[in-house]
Design an enzyme around this catalytic site. Sequence first.
Site, PDB file in Angstrom:
ATOM      1  N   LYS A  88      50.233  45.294  51.670  1.00  0.00           N
ATOM      2  CA  LYS A  88      51.148  44.256  52.144  1.00  0.00           C
ATOM      3  C   LYS A  88      52.295  44.091  51.147  1.00  0.00           C
ATOM      4  O   LYS A  88      52.161  44.473  50.006  1.00  0.00           O
ATOM      5  CB  LYS A  88      50.375  42.948  52.305  1.00  0.00           C
ATOM      6  CG  LYS A  88      49.676  42.523  51.020  1.00  0.00           C
ATOM      7  CD  LYS A  88      48.165  42.597  51.061  1.00  0.00           C
ATOM      8  CE  LYS A  88      47.713  42.750  49.606  1.00  0.00           C
ATOM      9  NZ  LYS A  88      46.379  42.755  49.293  1.00  0.00           N
ATOM     10  N   HIS A  92      40.805  37.359  36.911  1.00  0.00           N
ATOM     11  CA  HIS A  92      41.256  38.661  36.378  1.00  0.00           C
ATOM     12  C   HIS A  92      41.276  38.639  34.849  1.00  0.00           C
ATOM     13  O   HIS A  92      40.818  39.586  34.203  1.00  0.00           O
ATOM     14  CB  HIS A  92      42.686  38.965  36.848  1.00  0.00           C
ATOM     15  CG  HIS A  92      42.834  39.224  38.309  1.00  0.00           C
ATOM     16  ND1 HIS A  92      43.774  38.586  39.087  1.00  0.00           N
ATOM     17  CD2 HIS A  92      42.169  40.054  39.145  1.00  0.00           C
ATOM     18  CE1 HIS A  92      43.691  39.009  40.325  1.00  0.00           C
ATOM     19  NE2 HIS A  92      42.707  39.900  40.398  1.00  0.00           N
ATOM     20  N   SER A 102      43.519  36.127  44.684  1.00  0.00           N
ATOM     21  CA  SER A 102      44.980  36.038  44.631  1.00  0.00           C
ATOM     22  C   SER A 102      45.540  35.581  45.971  1.00  0.00           C
ATOM     23  O   SER A 102      46.509  34.820  46.021  1.00  0.00           O
ATOM     24  CB  SER A 102      45.581  37.397  44.265  1.00  0.00           C
ATOM     25  OG  SER A 102      45.209  37.762  42.963  1.00  0.00           O
ATOM     26  N   ARG A 113      32.946  39.443  42.427  1.00  0.00           N
ATOM     27  CA  ARG A 113      32.745  37.998  42.570  1.00  0.00           C
ATOM     28  C   ARG A 113      31.457  37.699  43.324  1.00  0.00           C
ATOM     29  O   ARG A 113      30.681  36.849  42.950  1.00  0.00           O
ATOM     30  CB  ARG A 113      33.917  37.377  43.342  1.00  0.00           C
ATOM     31  CG  ARG A 113      35.195  37.327  42.551  1.00  0.00           C
ATOM     32  CD  ARG A 113      36.367  37.043  43.433  1.00  0.00           C
ATOM     33  NE  ARG A 113      36.553  38.101  44.411  1.00  0.00           N
ATOM     34  CZ  ARG A 113      37.603  38.247  45.177  1.00  0.00           C
ATOM     35  NH1 ARG A 113      38.591  37.394  45.118  1.00  0.00           N
ATOM     36  NH2 ARG A 113      37.704  39.252  46.021  1.00  0.00           N
TER      37      ARG A 113
END
Length: 160
Positions: free
Chosen positions: A41, A17, A127, A90
């Site tokens: 979540k 990030h 993450s 990515r």
Amino acid sequence: MISALVPGSFDPPTKGHIDVIERCAGIFDRVLVAVVRNPSKSPLFTADERMDLLRESCNGWDNVEFGSFDGLLVDYAAAHEINVIVKGLRAMTDFDYEIQMSQMNRHLSGIVTLFVATKPEYGYLSSSLVRQVAGLGGSVDNLVPANVSVALKERFGRDG
Ligand code: PNS
């Protein structure tokens, strides 16, 4: 003046990030990094904690600001005079979902999304994997900024 919005969950921020934010800081006049307050979540870090972690990690970049949002990203972008949304990519696995979101955002407001390819060494980094590895006692020291590493150790009860 071109203003870029870099949105995300950042739970927690990773070096991937920070790399994207740094690239944006070198390209755009103004960069607004926006933390989504309520990702689907329940997050490991609160939105305010995630903003603080980002702010500490990007210390010294004068054209970078931090905020948080609920609701539609395009509404937040419009309220903050944003010209482009920037997301890191990515691998091809990111592409499907990212292109869907960018097309929905274009449909909603006409806003442009630009993609920045992440550094190859962060191509596998996420993450969620960082949370999992740190939670199980593995080292994430080279994958996240130093302040995030400390915060993870504190959160998982492994201070020092
Ligand atoms: O770090 P992430 O999980 O890739 O970030 C995803 C984020 C926060 C950019 C995305 O979930 C988002 O834009 N949420 C806001 C809700 C929204 O605007 N949805 C409609 C557009 S797809």
